[in-house]
Design an enzyme around this catalytic site. Structure first.
Site, PDB file in Angstrom:
ATOM      1  N   SER A  49      -8.080  11.527  10.080  1.00 47.74           N
ATOM      2  CA  SER A  49      -7.597  10.306   9.440  1.00 47.74           C
ATOM      3  C   SER A  49      -6.207  10.516   8.834  1.00 47.74           C
ATOM      4  O   SER A  49      -5.311   9.682   9.000  1.00 47.74           O
ATOM      5  CB  SER A  49      -8.554   9.838   8.348  1.00 47.74           C
ATOM      6  N   GLY A  74       0.827  -1.195   0.000  1.00 47.52           N
ATOM      7  CA  GLY A  74       0.000   0.000   0.000  1.00 47.52           C
ATOM      8  C   GLY A  74       0.858   1.239   0.000  1.00 47.52           C
ATOM      9  O   GLY A  74       1.757   1.408   0.824  1.00 47.52           O
ATOM     10  N   LEU A  82      -0.975   7.329   2.142  1.00 48.65           N
ATOM     11  CA  LEU A  82      -0.194   8.090   3.120  1.00 48.65           C
ATOM     12  C   LEU A  82       0.456   7.184   4.155  1.00 48.65           C
ATOM     13  O   LEU A  82       1.627   7.358   4.499  1.00 48.65           O
ATOM     14  CB  LEU A  82      -1.104   9.104   3.820  1.00 48.65           C
ATOM     15  N   ARG A 104     -20.062  13.710  12.104  1.00 49.74           N
ATOM     16  CA  ARG A 104     -20.735  13.195  10.910  1.00 49.74           C
ATOM     17  C   ARG A 104     -21.894  12.265  11.214  1.00 49.74           C
ATOM     18  O   ARG A 104     -22.908  12.280  10.520  1.00 49.74           O
ATOM     19  CB  ARG A 104     -19.710  12.463  10.064  1.00 49.74           C
ATOM     20  N   GLU A 144      -5.931   3.526   7.364  1.00 47.27           N
ATOM     21  CA  GLU A 144      -7.368   3.246   7.522  1.00 47.27           C
ATOM     22  C   GLU A 144      -7.616   1.757   7.748  1.00 47.27           C
ATOM     23  O   GLU A 144      -8.627   1.363   8.321  1.00 47.27           O
ATOM     24  CB  GLU A 144      -8.156   3.761   6.311  1.00 47.27           C
TER      25      GLU A 144
HETATM   26  C1  LIG Z   1     -13.500  11.618  -0.521  1.00 45.48           C
HETATM   27  C2  LIG Z   1     -12.728  11.491   0.751  1.00 45.48           C
HETATM   28  C3  LIG Z   1     -12.247  12.625   1.399  1.00 45.48           C
HETATM   29  C4  LIG Z   1     -11.513  12.517   2.587  1.00 45.48           C
HETATM   30  N1  LIG Z   1     -11.062  13.659   3.193  1.00 45.48           N
HETATM   31  C5  LIG Z   1     -10.341  13.554   4.338  1.00 45.48           C
HETATM   32  C6  LIG Z   1      -9.829  14.715   4.988  1.00 45.48           C
HETATM   33  O1  LIG Z   1     -10.013  15.846   4.528  1.00 45.48           O
HETATM   34  N2  LIG Z   1      -9.114  14.564   6.110  1.00 45.48           N
HETATM   35  C7  LIG Z   1      -8.860  13.334   6.643  1.00 45.48           C
HETATM   36  O2  LIG Z   1      -8.178  13.272   7.659  1.00 45.48           O
HETATM   37  N3  LIG Z   1      -9.319  12.213   6.041  1.00 45.48           N
HETATM   38  C8  LIG Z   1     -10.052  12.286   4.906  1.00 45.48           C
HETATM   39  N4  LIG Z   1     -10.519  11.143   4.310  1.00 45.48           N
HETATM   40  C9  LIG Z   1     -10.065   9.825   4.784  1.00 45.48           C
HETATM   41  C10 LIG Z   1      -8.655   9.550   4.275  1.00 45.48           C
HETATM   42  O3  LIG Z   1      -8.520  10.034   2.962  1.00 45.48           O
HETATM   43  C11 LIG Z   1      -8.307   8.087   4.238  1.00 45.48           C
HETATM   44  O4  LIG Z   1      -8.705   7.468   5.416  1.00 45.48           O
HETATM   45  C12 LIG Z   1      -6.808   7.911   4.077  1.00 45.48           C
HETATM   46  O5  LIG Z   1      -6.362   8.598   2.930  1.00 45.48           O
HETATM   47  C13 LIG Z   1      -6.411   6.463   3.986  1.00 45.48           C
HETATM   48  O6  LIG Z   1      -5.035   6.369   3.693  1.00 45.48           O
HETATM   49  P1  LIG Z   1      -4.274   4.989   3.699  1.00 45.48           P
HETATM   50  O7  LIG Z   1      -2.842   5.275   3.499  1.00 45.48           O
HETATM   51  O8  LIG Z   1      -4.666   4.217   4.890  1.00 45.48           O
HETATM   52  O9  LIG Z   1      -4.863   4.180   2.463  1.00 45.48           O
HETATM   53  P2  LIG Z   1      -5.073   4.544   0.916  1.00 45.48           P
HETATM   54  O10 LIG Z   1      -4.698   5.912   0.572  1.00 45.48           O
HETATM   55  O11 LIG Z   1      -6.439   4.071   0.596  1.00 45.48           O
HETATM   56  O12 LIG Z   1      -4.024   3.616   0.198  1.00 45.48           O
HETATM   57  C14 LIG Z   1      -4.176   2.234   0.130  1.00 45.48           C
HETATM   58  C15 LIG Z   1      -3.038   1.683  -0.679  1.00 45.48           C
HETATM   59  O13 LIG Z   1      -3.075   0.263  -0.637  1.00 45.48           O
HETATM   60  C16 LIG Z   1      -3.006  -0.261  -1.931  1.00 45.48           C
HETATM   61  N5  LIG Z   1      -3.717  -1.539  -1.908  1.00 45.48           N
HETATM   62  C17 LIG Z   1      -4.970  -1.813  -1.491  1.00 45.48           C
HETATM   63  N6  LIG Z   1      -5.230  -3.118  -1.583  1.00 45.48           N
HETATM   64  C18 LIG Z   1      -4.110  -3.697  -2.057  1.00 45.48           C
HETATM   65  C19 LIG Z   1      -3.738  -5.035  -2.372  1.00 45.48           C
HETATM   66  N7  LIG Z   1      -4.572  -6.068  -2.213  1.00 45.48           N
HETATM   67  N8  LIG Z   1      -2.503  -5.257  -2.866  1.00 45.48           N
HETATM   68  C20 LIG Z   1      -1.622  -4.223  -3.055  1.00 45.48           C
HETATM   69  N9  LIG Z   1      -1.925  -2.955  -2.757  1.00 45.48           N
HETATM   70  C21 LIG Z   1      -3.150  -2.698  -2.272  1.00 45.48           C
HETATM   71  C22 LIG Z   1      -3.581   0.791  -2.824  1.00 45.48           C
HETATM   72  O14 LIG Z   1      -3.088   0.656  -4.138  1.00 45.48           O
HETATM   73  C23 LIG Z   1      -3.056   2.051  -2.148  1.00 45.48           C
HETATM   74  O15 LIG Z   1      -1.741   2.310  -2.575  1.00 45.48           O
HETATM   75  C24 LIG Z   1     -11.275  11.247   3.132  1.00 45.48           C
HETATM   76  C25 LIG Z   1     -11.761  10.116   2.491  1.00 45.48           C
HETATM   77  C26 LIG Z   1     -12.508  10.227   1.337  1.00 45.48           C
HETATM   78  C27 LIG Z   1     -13.092   8.998   0.719  1.00 45.48           C
END
Ligand SMILES: Cc1cc2nc3c(=O)[nH]c(=O)nc-3n(C[C@H](O)[C@H](O)[C@H](O)COP(=O)(O)OP(=O)(O)OC[C@H]3O[C@@H](n4cnc5c(N)ncnc54)[C@H](O)[C@@H]3O)c2cc1C
Ligand code: SF4
Ligand code: SF4
Ligand code: FES
Lengths: 247, 585
Positions: free
Chosen positions: B391, B10, B13, B285, B376
């Protein structure tokens, strides 16, 4: 409303011959090109009744911020997710991008763009991730210009439109020049700035731009590419003379 | 000693921050992602990231941020890690600032902050209305720097399939599918981190990116990792319903003064301001989503008879709006064809975020030794409801913890002799290859995408804003039926090159497994807490349910157990937003 006729240029593998297929999709308001392709997944049957495979394409955010779904829609390079069916002429014709290798159907390989970002060292060489206090102050005007450049989502529309960019030229293209200018804006020390500028003074750099300005017209994120190219040109000239007089 | 190997799955962030931390300490990382990491879902985050710097002279502090987060989460989060996260907020924003994230500025050139829901303070730093995109790019650049130095190898368009577990149940690496040639490959590592994001696609249409299927978390769960608090699903009050996805209109719109209303007796009725005078439009929310449901379904006051209410910024200065909210308003303009500076936006709640996720300890390690989870996909920081802009903070903070802890763990790892290790790796490779070979032979009549739509409709209708036990039970029966019909899928594409249908079929199975965890977790929790609301049990029940739900996979469905929550720092009190919250010690 009449069903929507969709013509898709397909290709099974990078080395395979392309071919066309047509699909007929019942009209519903609110469709975009992405949701039409989702309908094909549900019923992968050609307009003439022959079963086929679902169309392959890239997508992620569906709100025109990740750059994945770039393709030609009715002859224009753009994002499929923000191409609303109600505003498109019919039949709707989909083709893959032309300046990048096709992987399958509408999915292309844009890794060259990420490589270009390496070439221009598009990063700030921070001292570490430790708590070293706030960053430098920025004026609102600088922040606004930096923000505009930083919205580039590496979609490749500008490269597709640029007459100088193709798979047999070394020209790095407008997107990476924009990112080099963005990093040069950052007050993180003159050394990396010199390196970036030097890279763009060499083969495939700024001099290869013919100043056709096609790039800025197609950029969906309104990245100020021509201003960036102009700025980089000036930075390159300054560096050229400075280097000259240093001997 | 042989060189350590770390595998990060992944590149959102959380995954990128984890990678940076490992590389900074001199480690090497193999980084896997289904999409090029720069296109990860984190780019969607619009509104901002929280840190209590108190630069607006409001008396804000990390302690106040901590209290807002625990209170907003209805006391379900373990308190020590949340406190640590809030304490780290300012340092994290300063780091991003130094990396070049173009945060908005004040006239003096300092970072600007805005308000978000569930707080009274201007605590949210933002880069226009595309904060997540700007932050992701900054981290992506740092990782590219390590890539150029040879410390990171990227495997983009590769899908994680499962962990490689040895006979003692220790994680020794992973299997992944090369999405181009459809071959299963194995990777040996001392640690594996899942930073694979949320499971929004289990609900069909949500505000999430299409790659957010939760498939990786579900695979780990099916291998024995606990999945915690799955029933806590956040529904965002303001999205634009769409054919393909529900596009978010960020909470920052209300943070900048946007008001929600509908028409009652021929006049605008600002229902949130009337129902919750203390917080008004900036209630959390879950509260706002329930209010919209009440207005639309109970009172029949949807705008134009539709399932919609207004979100209105037309009273604000259009130029100011463009500078601070341009990216969000653009989405409405682009997808609805109307200018929100001129006409109020029509919005409705949509599935948005999962507070639940893989269970982790305070070091971000799951119950499987060597397998970490961060972002997440973990359950750590948000309790029963996440506050806006927390988040992004938890993703970065989690990565800053997980990276160093992975390095420390790897130091103590005893590797097996080469041939024993090889046998384990080959066993797992064959298991995964068999799964795909069986999928390639599927010749039934069901369409995988149609089954997924059905799942999404049931989950959205019965397992979001209001939950009734009867409907939850029926939904679980439905999921079991869908699992049965999954076996009767007929494949339309048998190709061995970028076959998206084949990978989707597998992901769908994983979504069905996760859907049961979410639904049965909700069924078992007979109370209302944060985002989990049961009209039949409208009160919070601390005696029975001040507990983390832990789901363990069995072939007959999840078994649930409950774990006490660490509430040693902030005293329990009722959560109310119609009056100012009493500040605790
Ligand atoms: C529209 C929207 C707006 C938002 N706005 C905000 C905000 O303003 N402030 C805030 O704090 N939060 C916000 N959030 C929440 C926040 O964006 C997310 O919770 C956060 O970005 C998640 O980041 P992450 O690094 O955990 O995962 P993600 O950014 O979802 O990255 C997941 C990664 O895992 C990879 N992946 C997934 N499954 C697999 C697999 N099986 N094999 C290999 N790779 C895989 C994907 O390719 C990706 O690179 C928002 C969410 C949404 C939907
Ligand atoms: S100005 Fe023209 S030649 Fe130069 S980068 Fe843009 S499109 Fe290419
Ligand atoms: S500059 Fe614009 S067109 Fe070019 S890659 Fe970036 S976003 Fe796309
Ligand atoms: S899917 Fe992200 S730009 Fe279209």
């Amino acid at each position: 409303m009449d069903p929507i006729l969709l013509r898709v240029k397909r290709q099974a593998r990078p080395d395979a011959e392309p071919y066309w297929e047509e699909f007929k999709i019942p009209y519903r308001p609110g469709h975009n090109v992405h949701s039409l392709l989702m309908e094909v997944q549900l019923r992968p049957v050609r307009h003439d009744g022959t079963p086929t495979t679902p169309v392959v394409w890239d997508a992620s955010c569906l709100e025109e911020v990740c750059g994945s779904c770039t393709m030609f829609v009715n002859g224009q390079v753009r994002q499929a997710c923000s191409a609303l069916v109600d505003s498109l002429a019919r039949p709707i014709v989909l083709e893959p991008m032309k300046k990048f290798p096709v992987v399958r159907d509408l999915a292309v390989d844009r890794s060259r763009m990420f490589e270009s970002l390496k070439r221009v060292r598009a990063w700030v060489p921070i001292d570490g991730t430790y708590d070293l206090g706030p960053g430098p102050r920025l004026t609102e005007a600088t922040q606004q210009f930096a923000y505009a450049l930083s919205r580039c989502m590496t979609c490749g529309c500008c490269l597709e439109a640029c007459p100088q960019y193709n798979d047999h030229s070394a020209f790095i293209g407008p997107a990476a020049i924009g990112q080099a200018v963005l990093k040069n804006l950052h007050p993180s020390g003159p050394l990396t700035k010199e390196e970036r500028t030097a890279e763009l003074m060499g083969v495939g750099g700024i001099v290869d731009c013919g100043n056709a300005q096609n790039c800025v017209l197609v950029c969906p994120k309104e990245v100020p590419l021509t201003r960036a190219i102009g700025d980089m040109g000036r930075q390159a000239t300054v560096k050229f003379f400075r280097d000259l007089f240093r001997g | 000693m042989a060189e350590q190997r770390h595998l990060v799955v992944g590149g959102g962030l959380a995954g990128l921050m984890t990678t940076i931390k490992i590389c900074e300490a001199g480690g090497k990382v193999d980084l896997f992602s289904v999409v090029p990491v720069k296109r990860s879902h984190s780019v969607c985050a619009q509104g901002g990231i929280n840190a209590a710097v108190n630069w607006k002279g409001e008396g804000d502090s990390p302690a106040a941020h901590f209290d807002d987060t625990i209170y907003g989460g209805d006391f379900l989060a373990n308190q020590p890690p949340v406190k640590a996260m809030c304490d780290a907020g300012a340092a994290i924003i300063f780091l991003l600032d130094r990396m070049g994230v173009p945060f908005n500025r004040t006239p003096e050139g300092l970072l600007d902050f805005r308000r978000f829901g569930g707080t009274k303070h201007h605590r949210t730093a933002f880069a226009g209305a595309t904060t997540g995109q700007q932050m992701l790019y900054a981290l992506d650049e740092q990782v590219r720097r390590y890539e150029a130095q040879g410390q990171v190898r990227k495997f983009e368009t590769w899908e994680f399939l499962g962990a490689i577990l040895d006979d003692g149940g220790v994680c020794r690496g992973l299997t992944a599918l090369d999405l181009r040639n459809m071959k299963v490959e194995t990777f040996v590592g001392d640690t594996v981190a899942l930073a694979t994001g949320g499971p929004g696609i289990v609900f069909g249409r949500s505000t999430n990116s299409v790659v957010n299927t939760g498939t990786a978390a579900s695979a780990a769960y099916q291998q024995g990792a606990f999945y915690a608090n799955g029933e806590f699903i956040q529904v965002h009050p303001t999205a634009i319903p769409g054919e393909d996805k529900h596009r978010l209109i960020s909470e920052s719109v209300r943070g900048e003064g946007g008001r929600m209303w509908t028409v009652r007796d021929g006049k605008p009725w600002y229902f949130l301001e009337e129902m919750y005078p203390a917080y008004g439009n900036l209630v959390p929310r879950d509260i706002a989503s329930r209010a919209v449901f009440k207005v639309v379904f109970e009172m029949g006051l949807g705008v134009d008879g539709e399932n919609a209410v207004y979100l209105d910024v037309t009273h604000k200065d259009p130029e100011e709006l463009t500078r601070r909210l341009g990216g969000v308003l653009e989405i409405y303009e682009k997808f609805k064809g109307a200018d929100p500076r001129q006409v109020p936006m029509k919005v409705f709640p949509a599935m948005h975020y999962s507070m639940g996720g893989l269970w982790v300890d305070y070091d971000h390690m799951t119950n499987i030794p060597g397998l970490f989870a961060v972002g997440e996909v973990d359950y750590q920081y948000h309790g029963a409801n996440r506050l806006g802009a927390n988040s992004l903070l938890s993703c970065l903070f989690g990565g800053m913890i997980a990276g160093p802890k992975m390095l420390a763990y790897a130091k103590g790892v005893k590797r097996a002799a080469a041939d024993a290790a090889n046998a384990i790796v080959e066993r797992e490779r064959r298991r995964q290859e068999d799964v795909y070979e069986r999928i390639y032979r599927m010749e039934g009549t069901e369409n995988a995408y149609a089954l997924w739509r059905e799942l999404g409709e049931w989950m959205t209708q019965h397992v979001t804003v209001e939950r009734y036990n009867k409907a939850l039970k029926r939904t679980d029966d439905k999921i079991v039926e869908l699992k049965d019909r999954w076996r009767r899928i007929g494949l339309n594409d048998r190709g061995r090159w970028l076959n998206q249908e084949v990978s989707f079929v597998k992901q769908l199975w994983n979504m069905l497994e996760l859907a049961r965890v979410i639904t049965l977790g909700a069924l078992a929790r007979d109370e209302s807490r944060g985002a989990h609301f049961k009209p039949e049990f409208p009160e919070r029940d601390d005696a029975r349910f001040l507990k983390t739900t832990k789901a363990r996979w069995t072939s007959d469905g999840p078994t649930l157990s409950y774990e006490d929550v660490d509430v040693s720092m902030i005293k329990l009190r009722a959560r109310k937003y119609d009056v100012d919250k009493s500040v605790s010690a």
